[in-house]
Design a protein around this motif. Structure first.
Motif, PDB file in Angstrom:
ATOM      1  N   ARG A 178      26.569   5.574 -17.121  1.00 12.86           N
ATOM      2  CA  ARG A 178      27.512   5.945 -17.045  1.00 12.86           C
ATOM      3  C   ARG A 178      28.751   5.324 -17.509  1.00 12.86           C
ATOM      4  N   TYR A 179      29.826   5.766 -18.531  1.00 14.06           N
ATOM      5  CA  TYR A 179      30.774   4.579 -18.494  1.00 14.06           C
ATOM      6  C   TYR A 179      31.799   4.611 -19.103  1.00 14.06           C
ATOM      7  N   ALA A 180      33.294   4.285 -19.327  1.00 15.23           N
ATOM      8  CA  ALA A 180      34.722   4.409 -18.901  1.00 15.23           C
ATOM      9  C   ALA A 180      34.973   3.025 -20.470  1.00 15.23           C
ATOM     10  N   VAL A 181      35.512   3.479 -21.723  1.00  8.91           N
ATOM     11  CA  VAL A 181      36.231   2.421 -22.275  1.00  8.91           C
ATOM     12  C   VAL A 181      37.980   2.747 -22.161  1.00  8.91           C
ATOM     13  N   PHE A 182      38.289   1.059 -22.279  1.00  6.99           N
ATOM     14  CA  PHE A 182      39.604   0.786 -22.400  1.00  6.99           C
ATOM     15  C   PHE A 182      40.069  -0.061 -23.830  1.00  6.99           C
ATOM     16  N   GLY A 183      40.665   0.380 -24.895  1.00  6.42           N
ATOM     17  CA  GLY A 183      40.866  -0.154 -25.558  1.00  6.42           C
ATOM     18  C   GLY A 183      41.859  -1.337 -25.567  1.00  6.42           C
ATOM     19  N   LEU A 184      42.414  -2.516 -26.396  1.00  6.22           N
ATOM     20  CA  LEU A 184      43.462  -3.620 -25.809  1.00  6.22           C
ATOM     21  C   LEU A 184      43.835  -3.714 -27.270  1.00  6.22           C
ATOM     22  N   GLY A 185      44.878  -3.171 -28.233  1.00 11.71           N
ATOM     23  CA  GLY A 185      45.221  -3.799 -29.132  1.00 11.71           C
ATOM     24  C   GLY A 185      46.869  -3.495 -29.724  1.00 11.71           C
ATOM     25  N   ASN A 186      47.147  -3.735 -30.447  1.00 10.10           N
ATOM     26  CA  ASN A 186      48.269  -3.787 -31.239  1.00 10.10           C
ATOM     27  C   ASN A 186      48.571  -2.848 -32.692  1.00 10.10           C
ATOM     28  N   TRP A 205      27.741   6.024 -27.145  1.00 12.79           N
ATOM     29  CA  TRP A 205      27.670   6.693 -27.615  1.00 12.79           C
ATOM     30  C   TRP A 205      25.767   7.036 -27.973  1.00 12.79           C
ATOM     31  N   MET A 206      25.679   6.389 -29.727  1.00 13.79           N
ATOM     32  CA  MET A 206      24.922   6.312 -30.190  1.00 13.79           C
ATOM     33  C   MET A 206      23.819   6.138 -29.950  1.00 13.79           C
ATOM     34  N   LEU A 207      23.424   5.036 -28.223  1.00 12.10           N
ATOM     35  CA  LEU A 207      22.526   4.874 -27.533  1.00 12.10           C
ATOM     36  C   LEU A 207      22.268   5.316 -26.680  1.00 12.10           C
ATOM     37  N   SER A 208      23.143   6.570 -26.122  1.00  9.64           N
ATOM     38  CA  SER A 208      22.939   7.647 -25.469  1.00  9.64           C
ATOM     39  C   SER A 208      23.690   7.829 -24.440  1.00  9.64           C
ATOM     40  N   ALA A 209      24.601   6.094 -23.793  1.00  8.87           N
ATOM     41  CA  ALA A 209      24.939   6.369 -22.864  1.00  8.87           C
ATOM     42  C   ALA A 209      25.993   7.557 -22.699  1.00  8.87           C
ATOM     43  N   SER A 210      26.423   7.455 -21.786  1.00  5.27           N
ATOM     44  CA  SER A 210      27.812   9.107 -21.185  1.00  5.27           C
ATOM     45  C   SER A 210      29.229   8.588 -20.547  1.00  5.27           C
ATOM     46  N   ARG A 211      30.352   9.056 -21.245  1.00  2.00           N
ATOM     47  CA  ARG A 211      31.181   8.776 -21.404  1.00  2.00           C
ATOM     48  C   ARG A 211      31.478   9.650 -20.134  1.00  2.00           C
ATOM     49  N   ILE A 212      32.432   9.685 -19.128  1.00  5.37           N
ATOM     50  CA  ILE A 212      32.660   9.810 -18.012  1.00  5.37           C
ATOM     51  C   ILE A 212      33.876  10.107 -18.334  1.00  5.37           C
ATOM     52  N   MET A 213      34.730  10.067 -18.882  1.00 10.55           N
ATOM     53  CA  MET A 213      36.018   9.966 -19.493  1.00 10.55           C
ATOM     54  C   MET A 213      36.242   9.278 -21.174  1.00 10.55           C
ATOM     55  N   ALA A 239      44.800   5.687 -13.552  1.00 11.58           N
ATOM     56  CA  ALA A 239      44.785   7.359 -12.414  1.00 11.58           C
ATOM     57  C   ALA A 239      44.049   7.976 -13.078  1.00 11.58           C
ATOM     58  N   LYS A 240      44.201   7.898 -13.517  1.00 12.50           N
ATOM     59  CA  LYS A 240      42.931   9.173 -14.491  1.00 12.50           C
ATOM     60  C   LYS A 240      41.816   8.617 -14.549  1.00 12.50           C
ATOM     61  N   PHE A 241      41.219   7.615 -14.526  1.00 17.11           N
ATOM     62  CA  PHE A 241      39.772   6.985 -14.558  1.00 17.11           C
ATOM     63  C   PHE A 241      39.781   6.993 -12.536  1.00 17.11           C
ATOM     64  N   LEU A 242      40.723   6.857 -11.939  1.00 19.66           N
ATOM     65  CA  LEU A 242      40.117   6.795 -10.533  1.00 19.66           C
ATOM     66  C   LEU A 242      39.688   7.737  -9.947  1.00 19.66           C
ATOM     67  N   GLY A 251      30.286  14.483  -6.163  1.00 22.95           N
ATOM     68  CA  GLY A 251      29.402  15.341  -6.578  1.00 22.95           C
ATOM     69  C   GLY A 251      29.824  16.876  -7.289  1.00 22.95           C
ATOM     70  N   GLU A 252      31.253  16.069  -7.837  1.00 22.21           N
ATOM     71  CA  GLU A 252      31.176  17.629  -8.908  1.00 22.21           C
ATOM     72  C   GLU A 252      31.050  17.294 -10.197  1.00 22.21           C
ATOM     73  N   LYS A 253      30.879  18.274 -10.940  1.00 21.99           N
ATOM     74  CA  LYS A 253      29.820  18.856 -11.512  1.00 21.99           C
ATOM     75  C   LYS A 253      30.248  17.588 -12.969  1.00 21.99           C
ATOM     76  N   LYS A 254      30.478  17.483 -14.046  1.00 22.10           N
ATOM     77  CA  LYS A 254      31.214  17.553 -15.257  1.00 22.10           C
ATOM     78  C   LYS A 254      32.088  18.663 -15.711  1.00 22.10           C
ATOM     79  N   PRO A 255      32.641  17.883 -16.206  1.00 17.84           N
ATOM     80  CA  PRO A 255      33.775  19.141 -17.291  1.00 17.84           C
ATOM     81  C   PRO A 255      33.363  19.831 -17.895  1.00 17.84           C
ATOM     82  N   CYS A 256      32.072  19.587 -18.783  1.00 17.74           N
ATOM     83  CA  CYS A 256      31.095  20.681 -19.786  1.00 17.74           C
ATOM     84  C   CYS A 256      29.643  19.721 -19.426  1.00 17.74           C
TER      85      CYS A 256
END
Length: 669
Positions: A178-186, A205-213, A239-242, A251-256
């Protein structure tokens, strides 16, 4: 015999009496039994009730534990969080700072957390373990030059990219991670904006990992940043991640269901469109709105799955149908991208029409520049006191401009009407704390206000030296009236739309002007009204070395560079090339430098050794890259031999600088 008969008679009499009164006896016994039964019943009920009240919490807890354990056994990756691992890839230290801040926030939730530099992590040995570790993996990754990962994240990205495209790993290699990504760019680098963050998100995602957001992107370009700065972008995402992390811990289920095609939650987006009362659907729509085009990213895989399943065997006769399906899906994606692109363009146009422009200096940037000694003016200008000004106030020597051109350092005001720049030079002495951009997109202050506040701030800084030991009284009085303005403090002054009015105001106040530009705005150079002396920075003489040293934002930076030099040759005023020598970077290109001199035909050429400004995550320069003065002299001598119309005119050893002048400006005698 008589005794035995009496005993028998007594016994017989008792038996007869009992028999005659048997009904009373039965009633008493029955009543007694009833009382006993009632007593026993109430005692038992009370006892059971007490035992139930005592045992129930434990039983309930056991049942709850059993439920949690049972649920964890079935769906541990979705409802139970063992800890958080924060991976960062940073070049300037921003991603590392964000990782540390996020770790502190996670610790406050009483969760184990580990901050890991991608350069110290071997994904080949360790990443697969995260599929069963019940950890949440967070990736904070910056995009560096040409869309490449930072040096510390290079191997991680290389391995992950190869794994995602290597059939030997299998499509489910990271299933369970399970993962989340925050990118830094310009966003100024349009073609490479947040490329690394997007790639990591896609490969996982291509390796079937699951986004949590949904993946989020921070923008260093304050003009386009959604929240005004990359720091604010990160805080909003954090704030959204926390919040999401706490939901998982509960133990809440995924949003979908997680089965939506291409990673897009159609149900939640549909809900958000149907009713604003569906809070979750609305929030999900908000999260995916800006990034859904890149939300998943093996579109071909998803299409193939829709056509017949990823593991299905395709009959040759059905191959045509499969290809038709994929082409149709591709056309649908293109139409969707075009529609979204059109809506974004309209939105941006609407914003421009409404005149909603942000200030160049964000609160975070203001704080950083103030700490460096800047006196900020309005929303995009600044002034600062030069160390040579302080030196000359004490009766000591001045800078090279005093030696070369007679400029009195204690009467020189160093300023800029634009803190923004179009380059990110490796030797930038501001360590890239100033904003960058290729065009003016910010609120604009009037030149009269900028000049007035610049003079006032400069005078206030001079006043601080009143009564200081060693300061000459006569020079202090002279310094209160600035006679020269060096528009070379930081940034690109020529970007300021009212630069001509500003320069004209300087001259009206009897203040001479030296303006420095980085040779990326040829049209602005042509349109610039005469200044006292116009500089162009020539930091390299070949396309490759200029890209490596200046790290320009423009894609056509080399043509802009050449056009700027041509524009300089057309100016009917005093012009200067400024060469900054970086040892092992640009000191071996003498013939190319000579060709550039022939192109721009400057009146003067200043050749200066690079100044080491200390360690910085924004640059990998060291003292080894600073040439000795003897090396600068030798370079200038060899360069002068290649340009017969020029000769060495002056030297300022303290500044490690020499001046080459065109023979036409030589004074008689």
């Amino acid at each position: 015999l008589d005794v035995s008969m009496d005993a028998w008679n007594f016994f017989f009499t008792c038996l007869v009496s009992l028999w005659l009164h048997r009904l009373y006896i039965y009633s008493v016994v029955g009543f007694g039994i009833s009382i006993w039964i009632v007593v026993q019943f109430f005692n038992t009920k009370t006892k059971k009730k007490g035992e139930k009240s005592d045992v129930k919490p434990a039983a309930s807890e056991g049942a709850e534990n059993k439920l949690v354990n049972g649920y964890a056994t079935l769906q541990a990756r979705e409802v139970y969080v063992a800890g958080v691992k924060i991976f960062y890839g940073s070049q300037t230290g921003t991603a590392k700072k964000f990782a540390t801040g996020l770790a502190e926030a996670v610790i406050s939730l009483n969760l184990p957390v580990e901050v890991i530099s991608m350069g110290d992590y071997d994904p080949d040995d360790c990443l697969a373990e995260e599929t069963t570790s019940r950890n949440i993996c967070v990736f904070l990754v910056a995009t560096y030059t040409d869309g490449q990962p930072t040096e510390s994240a290079a191997w991680f990205c290389k391995w992950l990219g190869e794994a995602a495209n290597d059939f030997r790993f299998g499509r489910t290699y990271l299933k369970g991670l399970r993962y989340a990504v925050f990118g830094l760019g310009n966003s100024v680098y349009v073609d490479h904006y947040n490329t690394v963050g997007r790639n990591i998100d896609r490969w996982l995602w291509m390796l079937s990992a699951s986004r949590i957001m949904t993946r989020a992107e921070g923008d260093c370009n304050v003009a386009q940043s959604k929240h005004g700065s990359i720091e604010a972008d990160f805080e909003a995402w954090k704030a959204k991640f926390l919040s999401r992390l706490q939901a998982l811990c509960r133990g809440e289920k995924k949003p979908c269901s997680g089965k939506c095609k291409k990673g897009k939650c159609k149900s939640s987006r549909k809900q958000s469109k149907e009713s604003s009362d569906h809070e979750h659907g609305a929030s999900e729509h908000e999260n995916t709105e800006a990034e859904e085009l890149f939300e998943t990213s093996s579109e071909e895989d998803a299409d193939a799955e829709g056509a017949g399943g990823t593991n299905a065997v395709v009959d040759v006769e059905d191959l045509g149908n499969i290809m038709s399906y994929m082409k149709k899906a591709k056309r649908e994606r293109e139409l969707e991208e075009e529609a979204v692109g059109t809506s974004l363009t309209r939105e941006n146009t609407g914003r421009k029409e409404e005149g909603e422009k942000r200030e160049m200096i964000t609160p975070a940037l203001r704080e950083a520049l103030t700490k460096q000694g800047y006196k900020l003016i309005g929303s995009h200008s600044g002034v600062k006191l030069c160390r040579w000004t302080k030196s000359m106030l004490r009766g000591r020597g001045g800078c090279y401009k005093h030696t070369f051109y007679g400029i009195e350092s204690h009467r020189c005001m160093e300023a800029t009407p634009s803190l923004a720049c179009a380059n990110k030079c490796v030797f930038c002495w501001r360590h890239h704390t100033n904003p960058v951009g290729t065009e003016w997109r910010w609120k604009m202050d009037q030149p009269e206000m900028i000049l007035q506040e610049a003079i006032e701030n400069h005078q206030n800084m001079i006043k601080q030296f009143k009564g200081v030991s060693g300061v000459k009284a006569d020079r202090f009085e002279e310094a209160m009236t600035a006679k020269h303005c060096a528009l070379s403090l930081v940034g690109e002054p020529i970007m300021y739309p009212e630069i001509n009015r500003f320069v004209k105001l300087l001259h009206q106040h009897s203040i001479s002007s030296f303006l420095v530009t980085n040779a990326q705005f040829p049209d602005e150079i042509r349109n610039l009204e005469p200044v006292t002396q116009l500089y162009v920075s020539v930091d390299a003489s070949t396309k490759e070395s200029l890209k490596r040293i200046d790290r320009p934002l423009f894609k056509d930076f080399w043509q802009r560079f050449l056009d700027s030099l041509k524009a300089l040759s057309e100016k009917q005023q005093r012009t200067v090339y400024r060469l900054t020598l970086v040892k092992a970077w640009n000191v071996d290109e003498l013939k190319a430098y000579a060709d550039l001199i022939s192109l721009g035909k400057p009146d003067f050429i200043e050749v200066k050794g690079v100044t080491y400004c200390g360690e910085s995550s924004a640059s990998n320069l060291t003292m080894a890259n600073v040439p000795w003065h003897e090396e600068v002299v030798r370079f200038v001598q060899e360069l002068a031999d290649l340009v017969p119309d020029y000769e060495i005119a002056c030297e300022h050893e303290h500044s490690n600088c020499l001046l080459i002048a065109h023979k036409k400006v030589r004074l008689p005698g």
